[in-house]
Design a protein around this motif. Structure first.
Motif, PDB file in Angstrom:
ATOM      1  N   ASP A  54     -16.830 -14.074  61.084  1.00  0.00           N
ATOM      2  CA  ASP A  54     -17.454 -12.967  61.804  1.00  0.00           C
ATOM      3  C   ASP A  54     -18.877 -13.404  62.167  1.00  0.00           C
ATOM      4  O   ASP A  54     -19.199 -14.592  62.139  1.00  0.00           O
ATOM      5  N   ALA A  55     -19.727 -12.498  62.465  1.00  0.00           N
ATOM      6  CA  ALA A  55     -21.086 -12.850  62.909  1.00  0.00           C
ATOM      7  C   ALA A  55     -21.891 -13.527  61.804  1.00  0.00           C
ATOM      8  O   ALA A  55     -22.882 -14.207  62.076  1.00  0.00           O
ATOM      9  N   ASN A  56     -21.483 -13.343  60.547  1.00  0.00           N
ATOM     10  CA  ASN A  56     -22.286 -13.852  59.435  1.00  0.00           C
ATOM     11  C   ASN A  56     -21.812 -15.199  58.881  1.00  0.00           C
ATOM     12  O   ASN A  56     -22.514 -15.820  58.093  1.00  0.00           O
ATOM     13  N   ASN A  57     -20.623 -15.651  59.248  1.00  0.00           N
ATOM     14  CA  ASN A  57     -20.071 -16.892  58.683  1.00  0.00           C
ATOM     15  C   ASN A  57     -20.326 -18.054  59.633  1.00  0.00           C
ATOM     16  O   ASN A  57     -19.831 -18.077  60.749  1.00  0.00           O
ATOM     17  N   GLN A  58     -21.098 -19.017  59.181  1.00  0.00           N
ATOM     18  CA  GLN A  58     -21.457 -20.148  60.031  1.00  0.00           C
ATOM     19  C   GLN A  58     -20.664 -21.417  59.694  1.00  0.00           C
ATOM     20  O   GLN A  58     -20.920 -22.467  60.269  1.00  0.00           O
ATOM     21  N   ASN A  59     -19.746 -21.350  58.757  1.00  0.00           N
ATOM     22  CA  ASN A  59     -19.036 -22.552  58.289  1.00  0.00           C
ATOM     23  C   ASN A  59     -17.565 -22.581  58.690  1.00  0.00           C
ATOM     24  O   ASN A  59     -16.739 -23.188  58.018  1.00  0.00           O
ATOM     25  N   LEU A  60     -17.226 -21.934  59.764  1.00  0.00           N
ATOM     26  CA  LEU A  60     -15.815 -21.800  60.134  1.00  0.00           C
ATOM     27  C   LEU A  60     -15.127 -23.156  60.308  1.00  0.00           C
ATOM     28  O   LEU A  60     -14.048 -23.385  59.757  1.00  0.00           O
ATOM     29  N   ALA A  61     -15.721 -24.053  61.075  1.00  0.00           N
ATOM     30  CA  ALA A  61     -15.067 -25.329  61.366  1.00  0.00           C
ATOM     31  C   ALA A  61     -14.830 -26.136  60.099  1.00  0.00           C
ATOM     32  O   ALA A  61     -13.724 -26.643  59.865  1.00  0.00           O
ATOM     33  N   SER A  62     -15.847 -26.281  59.259  1.00  0.00           N
ATOM     34  CA  SER A  62     -15.688 -27.068  58.033  1.00  0.00           C
ATOM     35  C   SER A  62     -14.702 -26.411  57.078  1.00  0.00           C
ATOM     36  O   SER A  62     -13.891 -27.091  56.427  1.00  0.00           O
ATOM     37  N   ASP A  63     -14.740 -25.070  56.994  1.00  0.00           N
ATOM     38  CA  ASP A  63     -13.786 -24.363  56.131  1.00  0.00           C
ATOM     39  C   ASP A  63     -12.349 -24.554  56.638  1.00  0.00           C
ATOM     40  O   ASP A  63     -11.418 -24.737  55.847  1.00  0.00           O
ATOM     41  N   PHE A  64     -12.175 -24.498  57.945  1.00  0.00           N
ATOM     42  CA  PHE A  64     -10.847 -24.663  58.547  1.00  0.00           C
ATOM     43  C   PHE A  64     -10.322 -26.081  58.292  1.00  0.00           C
ATOM     44  O   PHE A  64      -9.156 -26.268  57.919  1.00  0.00           O
ATOM     45  N   ILE A  65     -11.180 -27.086  58.453  1.00  0.00           N
ATOM     46  CA  ILE A  65     -10.776 -28.480  58.222  1.00  0.00           C
ATOM     47  C   ILE A  65     -10.429 -28.702  56.755  1.00  0.00           C
ATOM     48  O   ILE A  65      -9.414 -29.341  56.427  1.00  0.00           O
ATOM     49  N   ASN A  66     -11.230 -28.184  55.848  1.00  0.00           N
ATOM     50  CA  ASN A  66     -10.947 -28.336  54.414  1.00  0.00           C
ATOM     51  C   ASN A  66      -9.631 -27.663  54.032  1.00  0.00           C
ATOM     52  O   ASN A  66      -8.886 -28.166  53.186  1.00  0.00           O
ATOM     53  N   ALA A  67      -9.365 -26.522  54.651  1.00  0.00           N
ATOM     54  CA  ALA A  67      -8.098 -25.838  54.385  1.00  0.00           C
ATOM     55  C   ALA A  67      -6.919 -26.652  54.907  1.00  0.00           C
ATOM     56  O   ALA A  67      -5.892 -26.793  54.232  1.00  0.00           O
ATOM     57  N   MET A  68      -7.050 -27.216  56.119  1.00  0.00           N
ATOM     58  CA  MET A  68      -5.977 -28.046  56.673  1.00  0.00           C
ATOM     59  C   MET A  68      -5.688 -29.252  55.802  1.00  0.00           C
ATOM     60  O   MET A  68      -4.547 -29.720  55.711  1.00  0.00           O
ATOM     61  N   ALA A  69      -6.719 -29.788  55.157  1.00  0.00           N
ATOM     62  CA  ALA A  69      -6.546 -30.963  54.295  1.00  0.00           C
ATOM     63  C   ALA A  69      -5.643 -30.666  53.102  1.00  0.00           C
ATOM     64  O   ALA A  69      -5.085 -31.588  52.497  1.00  0.00           O
ATOM     65  N   GLN A  70      -5.484 -29.382  52.766  1.00  0.00           N
ATOM     66  CA  GLN A  70      -4.576 -28.996  51.668  1.00  0.00           C
ATOM     67  C   GLN A  70      -3.129 -28.883  52.141  1.00  0.00           C
ATOM     68  O   GLN A  70      -2.235 -28.651  51.329  1.00  0.00           O
ATOM     69  N   HIS A  71      -2.921 -29.003  53.444  1.00  0.00           N
ATOM     70  CA  HIS A  71      -1.607 -29.028  54.085  1.00  0.00           C
ATOM     71  C   HIS A  71      -0.944 -27.658  54.120  1.00  0.00           C
ATOM     72  O   HIS A  71      -0.691 -27.119  55.180  1.00  0.00           O
ATOM     73  N   ARG A  72      -0.605 -27.108  52.969  1.00  0.00           N
ATOM     74  CA  ARG A  72       0.065 -25.790  52.911  1.00  0.00           C
ATOM     75  C   ARG A  72      -0.567 -24.951  51.804  1.00  0.00           C
ATOM     76  O   ARG A  72      -1.096 -25.482  50.825  1.00  0.00           O
ATOM     77  N   PHE A  73      -0.426 -23.647  51.949  1.00  0.00           N
ATOM     78  CA  PHE A  73      -0.905 -22.727  50.921  1.00  0.00           C
ATOM     79  C   PHE A  73       0.312 -22.038  50.307  1.00  0.00           C
ATOM     80  O   PHE A  73       0.738 -20.966  50.743  1.00  0.00           O
ATOM     81  N   TRP A  74       0.845 -22.723  49.296  1.00  0.00           N
ATOM     82  CA  TRP A  74       2.125 -22.299  48.714  1.00  0.00           C
ATOM     83  C   TRP A  74       2.029 -20.961  47.990  1.00  0.00           C
ATOM     84  O   TRP A  74       3.060 -20.357  47.679  1.00  0.00           O
ATOM     85  N   ILE A  75       0.817 -20.491  47.715  1.00  0.00           N
ATOM     86  CA  ILE A  75       0.650 -19.195  47.055  1.00  0.00           C
ATOM     87  C   ILE A  75       1.320 -18.081  47.853  1.00  0.00           C
ATOM     88  O   ILE A  75       1.759 -17.071  47.307  1.00  0.00           O
ATOM     89  N   ARG A  76       1.432 -18.290  49.171  1.00  0.00           N
ATOM     90  CA  ARG A  76       2.041 -17.249  50.017  1.00  0.00           C
ATOM     91  C   ARG A  76       3.535 -17.091  49.760  1.00  0.00           C
ATOM     92  O   ARG A  76       4.121 -16.070  50.137  1.00  0.00           O
ATOM     93  N   GLU A  77       4.167 -18.080  49.167  1.00  0.00           N
ATOM     94  CA  GLU A  77       5.616 -17.990  48.950  1.00  0.00           C
ATOM     95  C   GLU A  77       5.980 -17.022  47.836  1.00  0.00           C
ATOM     96  O   GLU A  77       7.125 -16.575  47.757  1.00  0.00           O
ATOM     97  N   LYS A  78       5.055 -16.701  46.973  1.00  0.00           N
ATOM     98  CA  LYS A  78       5.386 -15.865  45.818  1.00  0.00           C
ATOM     99  C   LYS A  78       6.017 -14.532  46.203  1.00  0.00           C
ATOM    100  O   LYS A  78       7.077 -14.182  45.692  1.00  0.00           O
ATOM    101  N   PRO A  79       5.438 -13.783  47.133  1.00  0.00           N
ATOM    102  CA  PRO A  79       6.093 -12.511  47.497  1.00  0.00           C
ATOM    103  C   PRO A  79       7.318 -12.709  48.381  1.00  0.00           C
ATOM    104  O   PRO A  79       8.054 -11.762  48.629  1.00  0.00           O
ATOM    105  N   LEU A  80       7.548 -13.962  48.868  1.00  0.00           N
ATOM    106  CA  LEU A  80       8.667 -14.214  49.769  1.00  0.00           C
ATOM    107  C   LEU A  80       9.879 -14.755  49.038  1.00  0.00           C
ATOM    108  O   LEU A  80      10.938 -14.935  49.620  1.00  0.00           O
ATOM    109  N   LYS A  81       9.720 -15.053  47.730  1.00  0.00           N
ATOM    110  CA  LYS A  81      10.834 -15.639  46.986  1.00  0.00           C
ATOM    111  C   LYS A  81      12.021 -14.691  46.912  1.00  0.00           C
ATOM    112  O   LYS A  81      11.875 -13.484  46.860  1.00  0.00           O
ATOM    113  N   ILE A  82      13.239 -15.317  46.862  1.00  0.00           N
ATOM    114  CA  ILE A  82      14.463 -14.516  46.732  1.00  0.00           C
ATOM    115  C   ILE A  82      14.504 -13.907  45.335  1.00  0.00           C
ATOM    116  O   ILE A  82      14.284 -14.595  44.351  1.00  0.00           O
TER     117      ILE A  82
END
Length: 721
Positions: free
Chosen positions: A693-721
């Motif tokens: 938003d208007a206050n966050n100046q680190n978007l690009a570096s945060d986005f790149i660091n997140a991509m370096a983790q490849h996937r965020f498997w924590i999201r699968e927990k509510p999706l499990k069968i």
């Protein structure tokens, strides 16, 4: 009277013939093509239970010859492939282990041609099938061609080449209706597997994410078999070959693979071609696990067993060079399709072992090329030609290209001055390693091949909880499509010997209990006459897990985002500064940005400039990209909200655990993903949702660091069968 007796005899013979040849294939003795009853169809004839396979094994030769010539001109296996040219460069370590010429000089390079492939599917099938991937490398060395013919999985389904035709027949489409294509979720495959406990280790790998790689450029390669290395002192060591990708090991998830097949069945082919075409050259390190001859029998497994790995914690991988692919083929058919690999193509300094699967392949590959390429002169096709001088007395034949001169075509001779002459070992002549063999001819396997579950357990227990869930879900999918209850029950019995909770998790969806006393299928560690009379070797409990077996824990994953594909969702009125700032940051790290627009040509930015569009939003899906970014610009966001594809793209990106980024007004578009609304603002980054938003100046570096983790498997927990 004699005529009547004769007619009666003929009639009786016909009746007997009909009685023993039922059209449905039941109630028959197994025989050769000549009618000879076969006593053992599970083991090739060897000199001792750990000795080499013998050429006199006419039963094996007939079986494999028929198998190799079943289909033309398409490859029976590995039909769908993609390839590239490149080079190999050794390092200073390489010469310590082998006298092979191409491993001696760290300043030298050797041309290579590499073909990647799926195994089971026909040429027209999808790249994204759950399948083993072939990884074959042809080195054009000054001493002749060396072919390292491997896979992206370090082991195989079977221990003996006698079972290879059976394995492939089982996994191919069922013969009565030729379905399913490029898939293993059917009765014949699992019927075979359920009767072959030696396959259980491979099944764990094949049901893991290794079988659905993100890219050919992001998967390991293995020589599968144990080979020998011979040094200048003629000392022999056992060796396992490894290819370690520079970009790390990554996969897609199953739902993603299914959708990629619909969006772009050439996904892997296109990825390899476009990367090289764009100057992003794939690179691997060649590693070896070297085991001294004296240590051959020190492990709890047999080095000659192709269903076993040597854990990297027991024998570390030593890097001996690197391979770079830097040129696409000029003609798919002439190069990719006509290339002929052969594990028997070796050079001085590299030799075979008595691995019974490898021994069968040494015969099979030549026989296959004779059928597929139509001639013993397949080595004269340009892509197969050696760069080393070639002189011998082999002449003529179909499709001969070489024009041989002179009157001599035999050896020894005096009319040609004795040429070409035989090379001494000191002159680079090849000589097989002088291994002592003293054994009886038997159709058996060594008892050291009889443990089928310890390494399957090691692999499963080495996975993270996320990866174990993926294996469970893969087995649920596959076995749910099996129609015969007995096959499902046998498989649950085998799975329970790998891990009881694994078997119970699969059984829960199948709706049947895990057998309390698992059925003991055929014990292929002994001859056919002894089946059922000998219990398998007790399971060896491995005291450790191996991080190298997990794609998530694997140290190869260094965090690079090089060549990762990022989709920028844009429409007229998009903020050019938002687009360019993020694009510049990503491309600086080697990522590839694609502008996804509301038309196929160009859109107007908020300041009235033109922004070229790479893809129309109607023709793409998030499954074709590694991450999604939504630049700011109110007009652009309002236009994107009217696009029917937006909810699908964003929800799939979330479901597949990919990084999603948004800036300012772009954050409003995230409301299309209902699951994001359930995550507190403080937890968004933890789930791979990067916003500014208007206050966050680190978007690009945060986005790149997140991509370096490849996937965020924590999201699968509510999706499990």
């Amino acid at each position: 009277m004699k005529e009547k007796d004769a007619k009666g005899t003929v009639e009786n013979a016909k009746q007997a013939d009909l009685a023993h040849n039922k059209s449905d294939g039941t109630d028959q003795f197994m025989t050769t093509a000549q009618g000879l009853k076969v006593n053992d169809d599970n083991n090739s004839l060897k000199a001792g239970d750990r000795g080499p396979s013998l050429l006199e094994d006419f039963i094996l030769r007939e079986k494999i010859t028929h198998f190799d010539h079943e289909r033309i001109p398409e490859r029976i296996v590995h039909a769908r492939g993609s390839a590239a040219h490149g080079y190999f460069q050794p390092n200073a370590e390489a010469a310590k282990y082998s006298k092979a010429g191409f491993l001696q000089d760290p300043n030298s390079t050797t041309p290579v041609f590499v073909r990647f492939s799926t195994v089971a599917g026909f040429r027209g099938s999808t790249d994204m099938a759950r399948d083993v991937r072939g990884f074959a490398v042809k080195f054009y060395t000054q001493e002749g061609n060396f072919d390292l013919v491997g896979n992206n999985i370090p082991i195989f389904f079977i221990q003996d080449a006698a079972k290879f035709p059976d394995l492939v027949h089982a996994v191919k489409p069922e013969p009565h209706h030729e379905m399913p294509q490029a898939a293993s979720a059917h009765d014949t495959f699992w019927d075979f597997i359920s009767l072959m406990p030696e396959s259980m280790h491979m099944i764990m790998w094949a049901m893991s994410d290794r079988a659905i790689p993100r890219s050919y450029r992001m998967m390991e390669g293995f020589g599968v078999h144990t080979f020998r290395l011979i040094n200048e002192k003629n000392e022999s060591s056992f060796v396992k070959f490894h290819w370690k990708p520079k970009l790390g090991t990554h996969a897609v998830v199953w739902d993603e693979a299914v959708k990629i097949s619909g969006n772009d069945p050439d996904f892997h082919r296109r990825d390899l071609w476009e990367a090289i075409d764009g100057g992003i050259f794939p690179e691997w390190e060649l590693g070896v696990q070297v085991i001294p001859e004296a240590d051959e029998h020190k492990f709890d497994f047999d080095l000659l067993d192709p269903t076993k790995i040597v854990p990297e914690e027991l024998v570390p991988v030593t890097i001996i060079g690197k391979m770079v692919l830097n040129r696409n083929p000029d003609n798919f058919f002439a190069e990719t399709e006509q290339v002929a690999f052969h594990p028997g193509h070796i050079v001085p300094g590299i030799d075979f072992t008595n691995d019974p699967l490898l021994q069968g392949r040494l015969f099979s590959y030549t026989d296959t090329q004779l059928s597929r390429l139509g001639s013993p002169n397949f080595h004269e096709i340009p892509i197969n030609r050696t760069i080393a001088p070639m002189h011998n007395h082999q002449r003529d034949g179909h499709m001969r290209q070489e024009i041989n001169v002179g009157r001599v075509s035999y050896h020894p001779n005096s009319l040609g001055g004795g040429c070409p002459y035989q090379a001494k070992i000191a002159e680079g002549g090849f000589a097989s390693f002088n291994e002592r063999i003293d054994a009886k001819k038997v159709r058996e396997r060594s008892e050291s091949f009889a443990d089928h579950f310890s390494q399957a357990k090691l692999f499963y227990e080495s996975q993270t909880a996320v990866e174990q869930d993926h294996i469970i879900n893969a087995l649920r999918f596959e076995l749910s499509k099996v129609e015969v209850p007995a096959i499902r029950e046998r498989m649950l019995g085998l799975l329970s010997q790998v891990d009881q909770k694994l078997a119970e998790s699969v059984a829960l969806v199948l709706g049947i209990p895990v057998p309390k006393s698992p059925e003991k299928p055929m014990n292929h560690g002994v001859g056919a006459d002894h089946v059922g009379k000998q219990e398998p070797k007790p399971i060896v409990k491995y005291a450790q897990t191996s991080d190298a077996l997990s794609m998530i824990k694997n140290k190869l994953n260094s965090g690079t985002i090089e060549s990762r594909m990022v989709a920028f969702l844009c429409a007229d009125g998009v903020d050019a500064t938002s687009v360019n700032k993020m694009k510049d940051a990503l491309t600086k790290e080697g990522a590839v940005v694609k502008i996804i627009g509301t038309n196929s040509t160009a859109i107007k930015t908020a300041d009235g400039k033109e922004l070229k569009v790479d893809h129309n939003i109607l023709t793409v899906s998030s499954v074709l990209f590694d991450a999604v970014f939504i630049p700011s610009g109110k007009q652009s966001i309002d236009a994107l909200k009217d696009q029917e594809k937006i909810p699908e793209i964003l929800n799939d990106a979330f479901k597949h655990c990919k990084v999603i980024g948004a800036e300012k007004e772009g954050i409003d578009l995230l409301n299309e993903v209902k699951a994001i609304n359930n995550i507190s603002e403080q937890k968004l980054a933890e789930h791979g949702i990067i916003t500014k938003d208007a206050n966050n100046q680190n978007l690009a570096s945060d986005f790149i660091n997140a991509m370096a983790q490849h996937r965020f498997w924590i999201r699968e927990k509510p999706l499990k069968i």
